[in-house]
Design a protein around this motif. Structure first.
Motif, PDB file in Angstrom:
ATOM      1  N   VAL A  16       0.842  -1.192   0.000  1.00 12.48           N
ATOM      2  CA  VAL A  16       0.000   0.000   0.000  1.00 12.48           C
ATOM      3  C   VAL A  16       0.883   1.251   0.000  1.00 12.48           C
ATOM      4  N   ALA A  17       1.897   1.262   0.838  1.00 11.89           N
ATOM      5  CA  ALA A  17       2.839   2.389   0.853  1.00 11.89           C
ATOM      6  C   ALA A  17       3.545   2.493  -0.496  1.00 11.89           C
ATOM      7  N   GLY A  18       3.890   1.360  -1.073  1.00 10.23           N
ATOM      8  CA  GLY A  18       4.549   1.358  -2.381  1.00 10.23           C
ATOM      9  C   GLY A  18       3.681   1.953  -3.468  1.00 10.23           C
ATOM     10  N   GLU A  19       2.384   1.735  -3.386  1.00 10.34           N
ATOM     11  CA  GLU A  19       1.476   2.313  -4.373  1.00 10.34           C
ATOM     12  C   GLU A  19       1.460   3.838  -4.293  1.00 10.34           C
ATOM     13  N   TRP A  20       1.620   4.372  -3.105  1.00 16.07           N
ATOM     14  CA  TRP A  20       1.637   5.829  -2.933  1.00 16.07           C
ATOM     15  C   TRP A  20       2.981   6.437  -3.319  1.00 16.07           C
ATOM     16  N   LEU A  21       4.074   5.715  -3.057  1.00 17.54           N
ATOM     17  CA  LEU A  21       5.406   6.297  -3.205  1.00 17.54           C
ATOM     18  C   LEU A  21       6.069   6.036  -4.552  1.00 17.54           C
ATOM     19  N   VAL A  22       5.686   4.961  -5.234  1.00 14.26           N
ATOM     20  CA  VAL A  22       6.360   4.573  -6.469  1.00 14.26           C
ATOM     21  C   VAL A  22       5.375   4.612  -7.635  1.00 14.26           C
ATOM     22  N   SER A  28       9.883   7.969  -8.324  1.00 13.66           N
ATOM     23  CA  SER A  28       9.239   8.368  -7.077  1.00 13.66           C
ATOM     24  C   SER A  28       8.057   9.280  -7.390  1.00 13.66           C
ATOM     25  N   ALA A  29       7.017   9.154  -6.601  1.00 16.08           N
ATOM     26  CA  ALA A  29       5.849  10.017  -6.780  1.00 16.08           C
ATOM     27  C   ALA A  29       6.260  11.468  -6.556  1.00 16.08           C
ATOM     28  N   ASN A  30       5.692  12.356  -7.326  1.00 13.67           N
ATOM     29  CA  ASN A  30       6.019  13.767  -7.226  1.00 13.67           C
ATOM     30  C   ASN A  30       4.944  14.460  -6.396  1.00 13.67           C
ATOM     31  N   TRP A  31       5.153  14.530  -5.094  1.00 15.76           N
ATOM     32  CA  TRP A  31       4.227  15.214  -4.213  1.00 15.76           C
ATOM     33  C   TRP A  31       5.007  15.898  -3.110  1.00 15.76           C
ATOM     34  N   TYR A  32       4.382  16.826  -2.442  1.00 11.89           N
ATOM     35  CA  TYR A  32       5.037  17.712  -1.479  1.00 11.89           C
ATOM     36  C   TYR A  32       5.833  16.951  -0.427  1.00 11.89           C
ATOM     37  N   PHE A  33       5.301  15.892   0.109  1.00  9.50           N
ATOM     38  CA  PHE A  33       5.942  15.203   1.218  1.00  9.50           C
ATOM     39  C   PHE A  33       7.165  14.386   0.820  1.00  9.50           C
ATOM     40  N   MET A  34       7.462  14.295  -0.462  1.00 14.70           N
ATOM     41  CA  MET A  34       8.724  13.657  -0.867  1.00 14.70           C
ATOM     42  C   MET A  34       9.907  14.546  -0.498  1.00 14.70           C
ATOM     43  N   LYS A  35       9.660  15.775  -0.082  1.00 10.71           N
ATOM     44  CA  LYS A  35      10.722  16.667   0.391  1.00 10.71           C
ATOM     45  C   LYS A  35      11.129  16.331   1.822  1.00 10.71           C
ATOM     46  N   SER A  36      10.400  15.452   2.477  1.00 11.15           N
ATOM     47  CA  SER A  36      10.690  15.050   3.849  1.00 11.15           C
ATOM     48  C   SER A  36      11.718  13.926   3.861  1.00 11.15           C
ATOM     49  N   ARG A  37      12.693  14.022   4.746  1.00 11.44           N
ATOM     50  CA  ARG A  37      13.699  12.959   4.836  1.00 11.44           C
ATOM     51  C   ARG A  37      13.076  11.647   5.302  1.00 11.44           C
TER      52      ARG A  37
END
Length: 69
Positions: A16-22, A28-37
């Protein structure tokens, strides 16, 4: 908020996490929270995916460069 997302992703099956992130192409998904370490660290857990293997160095560099908080 990013820390909350990490907790949420840990409470669901990893796919489920992989569906959101990849994305389907392995990027990698292009969304605001990808700026978080923290979210970037979770995204790194999916580097094993075959869709990422051809562009793994590029994906890792872009992920590291995008971290802002």
């Amino acid at each position: 908020m990013a820390a909350s997302m990490v907790l949420l992703f840990h409470s669901v099956p990893s796919h489920v996490a992989g569906e959101w992130l990849v994305e389907r192409d392995g990027s990698s998904a292009n969304w605001y929270f990808m700026k978080s370490r923290f979210i970037a660290g979770m995204d790194a857990n999916f580097d094993y995916k075959s869709e990422r293997q051809d562009r793994l160095t590029e994906i890792q560099y872009a992920r590291a460069a995008a971290i802002m908080f």
